[in-house]
Motif scaffolding. Structure first.
Motif, PDB file in Angstrom:
ATOM      1  N   VAL A  16       0.854  -1.343  -0.185  1.00 48.97           N
ATOM      2  CA  VAL A  16       0.030  -0.128  -0.075  1.00 48.97           C
ATOM      3  C   VAL A  16       0.908   1.135  -0.083  1.00 48.97           C
ATOM      4  CG1 VAL A  16      -1.381   1.389   1.299  1.00 48.97           C
ATOM      5  CG2 VAL A  16      -1.947  -0.931   1.031  1.00 48.97           C
ATOM      6  N   LEU A  17       1.857   1.366   0.995  1.00 52.81           N
ATOM      7  CA  LEU A  17       2.878   2.512   0.798  1.00 52.81           C
ATOM      8  C   LEU A  17       3.865   2.573  -0.526  1.00 52.81           C
ATOM      9  CD1 LEU A  17       4.000   2.273   4.761  1.00 52.81           C
ATOM     10  CD2 LEU A  17       2.582   4.075   3.540  1.00 52.81           C
ATOM     11  N   GLU A  18       4.041   1.580  -0.782  1.00 50.14           N
ATOM     12  CA  GLU A  18       4.844   1.660  -2.358  1.00 50.14           C
ATOM     13  C   GLU A  18       3.937   2.109  -3.360  1.00 50.14           C
ATOM     14  OE1 GLU A  18       5.946  -2.425  -2.979  1.00 50.14           O
ATOM     15  OE2 GLU A  18       7.591  -2.373  -1.506  1.00 50.14           O
ATOM     16  N   LYS A  19       2.714   1.893  -3.441  1.00 53.32           N
ATOM     17  CA  LYS A  19       1.869   2.088  -4.612  1.00 53.32           C
ATOM     18  C   LYS A  19       1.421   3.754  -4.182  1.00 53.32           C
ATOM     19  CE  LYS A  19       1.585  -1.415  -6.771  1.00 53.32           C
ATOM     20  NZ  LYS A  19       2.397  -1.670  -8.008  1.00 53.32           N
ATOM     21  N   ALA A  20       1.122   4.141  -2.905  1.00 54.45           N
ATOM     22  CA  ALA A  20       0.732   5.257  -2.560  1.00 54.45           C
ATOM     23  C   ALA A  20       1.829   6.420  -3.177  1.00 54.45           C
ATOM     24  CB  ALA A  20       0.477   5.751  -1.246  1.00 54.45           C
ATOM     25  N   LEU A  21       3.091   6.012  -2.724  1.00 55.92           N
ATOM     26  CA  LEU A  21       4.253   6.918  -2.887  1.00 55.92           C
ATOM     27  C   LEU A  21       4.580   6.794  -4.563  1.00 55.92           C
ATOM     28  CD1 LEU A  21       6.395   5.771   0.205  1.00 55.92           C
ATOM     29  CD2 LEU A  21       5.230   8.196  -0.213  1.00 55.92           C
ATOM     30  N   ALA A  22       4.562   6.003  -5.053  1.00 54.74           N
ATOM     31  CA  ALA A  22       4.701   5.661  -6.393  1.00 54.74           C
ATOM     32  C   ALA A  22       3.983   6.774  -7.443  1.00 54.74           C
ATOM     33  CB  ALA A  22       4.478   4.456  -6.916  1.00 54.74           C
ATOM     34  N   ARG A  23       2.658   6.920  -6.524  1.00 52.69           N
ATOM     35  CA  ARG A  23       1.770   7.838  -7.312  1.00 52.69           C
ATOM     36  C   ARG A  23       2.020   9.234  -7.238  1.00 52.69           C
ATOM     37  NH1 ARG A  23      -2.441   4.620  -5.408  1.00 52.69           N
ATOM     38  NH2 ARG A  23      -2.634   6.049  -3.406  1.00 52.69           N
ATOM     39  N   GLU A  24       3.035   9.505  -6.180  1.00 51.23           N
ATOM     40  CA  GLU A  24       3.599  10.770  -6.013  1.00 51.23           C
ATOM     41  C   GLU A  24       4.956  11.074  -6.498  1.00 51.23           C
ATOM     42  OE1 GLU A  24       2.233  13.379  -3.738  1.00 51.23           O
ATOM     43  OE2 GLU A  24       0.414  12.282  -4.165  1.00 51.23           O
ATOM     44  N   ASN A  25       5.314  10.063  -7.262  1.00 48.80           N
ATOM     45  CA  ASN A  25       6.535   9.899  -8.021  1.00 48.80           C
ATOM     46  C   ASN A  25       7.771   9.980  -7.339  1.00 48.80           C
ATOM     47  OD1 ASN A  25       5.622  10.184 -10.775  1.00 48.80           O
ATOM     48  ND2 ASN A  25       5.091  12.247 -10.162  1.00 48.80           N
ATOM     49  N   LEU A  26       7.708   9.256  -6.020  1.00 45.95           N
ATOM     50  CA  LEU A  26       8.568   9.021  -4.782  1.00 45.95           C
ATOM     51  C   LEU A  26       9.179   7.762  -5.070  1.00 45.95           C
ATOM     52  CD1 LEU A  26       7.072  10.974  -2.072  1.00 45.95           C
ATOM     53  CD2 LEU A  26       8.897  11.804  -3.559  1.00 45.95           C
ATOM     54  N   ALA A  27      10.304   7.354  -5.241  1.00 44.58           N
ATOM     55  CA  ALA A  27      11.100   6.122  -5.189  1.00 44.58           C
ATOM     56  C   ALA A  27      10.856   5.444  -3.976  1.00 44.58           C
ATOM     57  CB  ALA A  27      12.539   6.192  -5.689  1.00 44.58           C
ATOM     58  N   THR A  28      10.719   4.177  -3.828  1.00 43.42           N
ATOM     59  CA  THR A  28      10.792   3.285  -2.520  1.00 43.42           C
ATOM     60  C   THR A  28      11.604   2.073  -2.688  1.00 43.42           C
ATOM     61  OG1 THR A  28       8.963   2.070  -3.183  1.00 43.42           O
ATOM     62  CG2 THR A  28       8.568   4.063  -1.910  1.00 43.42           C
ATOM     63  N   LYS A  29      12.087   1.560  -1.260  1.00 40.21           N
ATOM     64  CA  LYS A  29      12.855   0.278  -1.339  1.00 40.21           C
ATOM     65  C   LYS A  29      12.278  -0.278   0.010  1.00 40.21           C
ATOM     66  CE  LYS A  29      17.598  -1.382  -1.411  1.00 40.21           C
ATOM     67  NZ  LYS A  29      18.942  -1.150  -1.447  1.00 40.21           N
ATOM     68  N   SER A  30      11.935  -1.754  -0.239  1.00 38.48           N
ATOM     69  CA  SER A  30      11.251  -2.092   1.031  1.00 38.48           C
ATOM     70  C   SER A  30      12.091  -3.295   1.516  1.00 38.48           C
ATOM     71  CB  SER A  30       9.779  -2.606   0.403  1.00 38.48           C
ATOM     72  OG  SER A  30       9.022  -1.664   0.177  1.00 38.48           O
ATOM     73  N   PHE A  31      11.942  -3.519   2.914  1.00 40.07           N
ATOM     74  CA  PHE A  31      12.511  -4.428   3.577  1.00 40.07           C
ATOM     75  C   PHE A  31      11.602  -5.275   4.325  1.00 40.07           C
ATOM     76  CE2 PHE A  31      15.558  -0.910   2.937  1.00 40.07           C
ATOM     77  CZ  PHE A  31      16.667  -1.807   2.348  1.00 40.07           C
ATOM     78  N   ALA A  32      11.547  -6.801   4.609  1.00 32.70           N
ATOM     79  CA  ALA A  32      10.642  -7.318   5.491  1.00 32.70           C
ATOM     80  C   ALA A  32      11.110  -7.420   7.116  1.00 32.70           C
ATOM     81  CB  ALA A  32      10.428  -8.911   4.719  1.00 32.70           C
ATOM     82  N   ASN A  33      12.248  -6.942   7.280  1.00 31.32           N
ATOM     83  CA  ASN A  33      12.755  -7.063   8.438  1.00 31.32           C
ATOM     84  C   ASN A  33      13.876  -6.011   8.774  1.00 31.32           C
ATOM     85  OD1 ASN A  33      15.467  -8.526   8.188  1.00 31.32           O
ATOM     86  ND2 ASN A  33      14.124  -9.794   7.173  1.00 31.32           N
ATOM     87  N   ALA A  34      14.021  -5.908   9.930  1.00 31.29           N
ATOM     88  CA  ALA A  34      14.949  -4.497  10.475  1.00 31.29           C
ATOM     89  C   ALA A  34      16.330  -5.020  10.009  1.00 31.29           C
ATOM     90  CB  ALA A  34      14.948  -4.417  11.913  1.00 31.29           C
ATOM     91  N   ARG A  35      16.685  -6.318  10.190  1.00 30.18           N
ATOM     92  CA  ARG A  35      18.158  -6.848  10.168  1.00 30.18           C
ATOM     93  C   ARG A  35      18.596  -6.303   8.538  1.00 30.18           C
ATOM     94  NH1 ARG A  35      20.513  -6.641  14.621  1.00 30.18           N
ATOM     95  NH2 ARG A  35      19.285  -8.157  16.106  1.00 30.18           N
ATOM     96  N   ASP A  36      17.664  -6.644   7.857  1.00 36.65           N
ATOM     97  CA  ASP A  36      18.039  -6.451   6.267  1.00 36.65           C
ATOM     98  C   ASP A  36      18.374  -5.114   5.903  1.00 36.65           C
ATOM     99  OD1 ASP A  36      17.836  -8.891   5.707  1.00 36.65           O
ATOM    100  OD2 ASP A  36      15.842  -9.032   4.851  1.00 36.65           O
ATOM    101  N   ALA A  37      17.391  -4.258   6.651  1.00 37.75           N
ATOM    102  CA  ALA A  37      17.535  -2.578   6.504  1.00 37.75           C
ATOM    103  C   ALA A  37      18.736  -2.281   7.238  1.00 37.75           C
ATOM    104  CB  ALA A  37      16.430  -2.152   7.089  1.00 37.75           C
ATOM    105  N   ILE A  38      19.167  -2.961   8.324  1.00 40.65           N
ATOM    106  CA  ILE A  38      20.420  -2.568   9.102  1.00 40.65           C
ATOM    107  C   ILE A  38      21.625  -2.916   8.129  1.00 40.65           C
ATOM    108  CG2 ILE A  38      21.881  -3.039  11.151  1.00 40.65           C
ATOM    109  CD1 ILE A  38      19.488  -3.201  12.811  1.00 40.65           C
ATOM    110  N   ALA A  39      21.614  -3.853   7.511  1.00 40.01           N
ATOM    111  CA  ALA A  39      22.709  -4.481   6.728  1.00 40.01           C
ATOM    112  C   ALA A  39      22.611  -3.589   5.359  1.00 40.01           C
ATOM    113  CB  ALA A  39      22.415  -5.799   6.271  1.00 40.01           C
ATOM    114  N   ALA A  40      21.837  -3.223   5.125  1.00 43.65           N
ATOM    115  CA  ALA A  40      21.724  -2.172   3.565  1.00 43.65           C
ATOM    116  C   ALA A  40      22.171  -1.055   4.171  1.00 43.65           C
ATOM    117  CB  ALA A  40      20.204  -2.041   3.077  1.00 43.65           C
ATOM    118  N   LEU A  41      22.296  -0.459   5.349  1.00 43.08           N
ATOM    119  CA  LEU A  41      22.712   0.807   5.770  1.00 43.08           C
ATOM    120  C   LEU A  41      24.409   0.911   5.568  1.00 43.08           C
ATOM    121  CD1 LEU A  41      20.685   1.562   8.928  1.00 43.08           C
ATOM    122  CD2 LEU A  41      20.556   2.816   6.878  1.00 43.08           C
TER     123      LEU A  41
END
Length: 495
Positions: A16-41
């Motif tokens: 839902v957030l990806e689609k809503a932000l895409a309509r605003e022409n805002l790029a997104t990147k999603s993670f299913a858990n915090a560990r993956d996000a921390i690693a990506a940092l």
């Protein structure tokens, strides 16, 4: 602009957030858990991070703690259930920008993310500053003294007061002092104290806590915090309100300050450089400037010469600004004929280097040929400057600005002294030409053009959807419908 990261184990919320932000022409990147996000940092950072609190493995609060330890200026929005309001309080204590309570309204969520995005972009622009220190050009003996002083101060953290007329390049010298100091790897933060309303200046300098005053929806770092371990440049210090002078003196004296509405003292490790075009000694005598603050600031004084005192530098500066302006516009640089260069070098330019730069921007846009003659210069420079200049200017001297909607042609004059570069400077140029030609209702004419340009651009951005365009512009649907009709704009649609 970097993407917005969404961290949530619930796939439907991510979608839902990806689609809503895409309509605003805002790029997104999603993670299913915090560990993956921390690693990506380790390899990348978002512009804004949106994270759930309760997830398998590491929690959103752990992610928040990690982000704030590495990137304190990155806005983090926490998603929480109503039953997790205690966690929301903990999130704020950990530095969260705001929280979203489940179930949330998607439009309000997008609005909140946009606010966080604006804050993030403001922080980024303040902290990054120009990628390169602009050149300080000059061969005149007076400028060589300035260069020698910068060299002598290169390994010092001493407070410096820069004096000189408006437009003489005080901020460039401040940047050079920072670039050649031990703090060069840290931030250079500049603030014109005369340009900020008195009621907002305290918050700009020292920051504020959430709820400190009406409209303070989030905690905000002030310029002292943004300049931590770096340099803070306070321009036009002579215009600082008297009560704020007391607070600044306290920071310079003991290195501590409080945010507006805060009770926790903040430590400031900042080198302060100030500048003014005013006579501070006279302001002290008039009771408008604290004498003790004056002595704190006036440890080392650098006086910048006016352009009248360094006329031999005018040809160097003109060539530099013409090349710079041409590069910005993607055109070939104009050249000055020898008589024109001699004429410019003889002028008393009260706006100093800034006025000369604005003049070169005007010449790049308005002068008809590649080689600029005296007759191609603005009338306000050539009139009354002697028979030779007046004769050379002649009847065909002025360039012209054509009304964007066709019809009448107005004589163009150079921007006023100190006019800003870019579109605002061009707006001033257009207004000056219309006023000089006796045009009536200038405000209405230019206002319509301004509104028309904004709405047309927004409609292009939203592919003609006027309701979306209204949201992006911050106006009502009825308002944009009425203005589209009044301005005769085509290509709008309801959906």
């Amino acid at each position: 602009m970097k993407p917005i990261w969404i961290v949530d184990d619930d796939e439907s919320i991510r979608w839902v957030l990806e689609k809503a932000l895409a309509r605003e022409n805002l790029a997104t990147k999603s993670f299913a858990n915090a560990r993956d996000a921390i690693a990506a940092l380790e390899f990348d950072t978002p512009q804004v991070l949106v994270s759930d609190i309760r997830m398998p493995g590491a929690s959103g609060l752990e992610l928040l703690q990690t982000v704030k330890s590495r990137f304190p200026g990155l806005p983090v929005i926490i998603i929480t259930a109503f039953s997790d309001l205690d966690s929301a309080v903990a999130a704020f204590q950990g530095g969260a920008f705001e929280y979203l309570a489940k179930p949330f309204d998607i439009d309000k969520a997008v609005e909140l993310i946009r606010r966080a995005l604006e804050e993030s972009l403001r922080e980024t622009s303040v902290e990054s500053g120009p990628s390169e220190t602009p050149e300080i050009l000059g061969q005149a003996p007076a400028m060589q003294e300035v260069f020698r002083a910068i060299g002598r101060l290169s390994q010092s953290n001493v407070t410096v007061l820069i004096t000189g007329e408006s437009g003489s390049g005080k901020e460039l010298v401040a940047r050079a002092l920072h670039k050649h100091s031990p703090r060069a790897a840290q931030s250079f933060i500049a603030l014109n104290t005369a340009a900020i309303p008195k009621d907002l200046l305290e918050s700009e300098l020292f920051g504020h806590e959430r709820g400190a005053f009406t409209g303070a929806q989030t905690t905000r770092r002030g310029r002292f915090e943004q300049a931590e371990n770096g340099t803070l440049f306070l321009d036009e210090i002579g215009d600082m309100p008297f009560d704020l002078q007391t607070r600044l003196l306290r920071v310079l004296s003991d290195g501590h300050f409080y945010r507006v509405g805060g009770h926790q003292p903040m430590k400031a490790n900042v080198r302060v450089i100030t500048a003014t075009h005013q006579n501070l000694e006279q302001r002290v005598r008039d009771g408008l400037f604290r004498e003790d603050l004056y002595h704190r600031l006036n440890v080392i004084r650098l006086r910048l010469p006016s352009l009248r005192e360094r006329r031999e530098d005018i040809p160097i500066l003109v060539r530099h600004f013409l090349v710079q302006s041409a590069r910005q516009l993607g055109v070939e640089a104009k050249r000055m004929s020898e008589p024109t260069m001699q004429f410019l070098s003889s002028l008393d330019l009260p706006g100093n280097v800034r006025q000369l730069e604005n003049l070169c921007n005007w010449i790049t846009v308005m002068a008809p040929g590649q080689t600029v003659e005296i007759k191609d210069l603005p009338l306000e420079l050539t009139q009354g400057q002697g028979d030779g200049a007046s004769t050379a200017a002649g009847d065909d001297a002025p360039a012209a600005v054509v009304h964007p909607h066709g019809g009448q042609v107005f004589e163009a004059v150079a921007p006023a002294t100190g006019a800003p570069p870019g579109w605002i400077g061009l707006l001033e140029l257009q207004a000056a030409g219309m006023l000089g030609a006796g045009q009536q209702e200038v405000m209405a004419v230019l206002g319509r053009q301004f509104e028309s340009a904004l709405i047309k651009t927004a409609l292009k951005h939203t592919h003609g959807r006027k309701n979306d365009a209204a949201v992006r512009l911050g106006i009502g649907r009825n308002t944009i419908t009425r203005k589209i009709s009044e301005l005769g704009i085509d290509g709008a649609k309801d959906e």
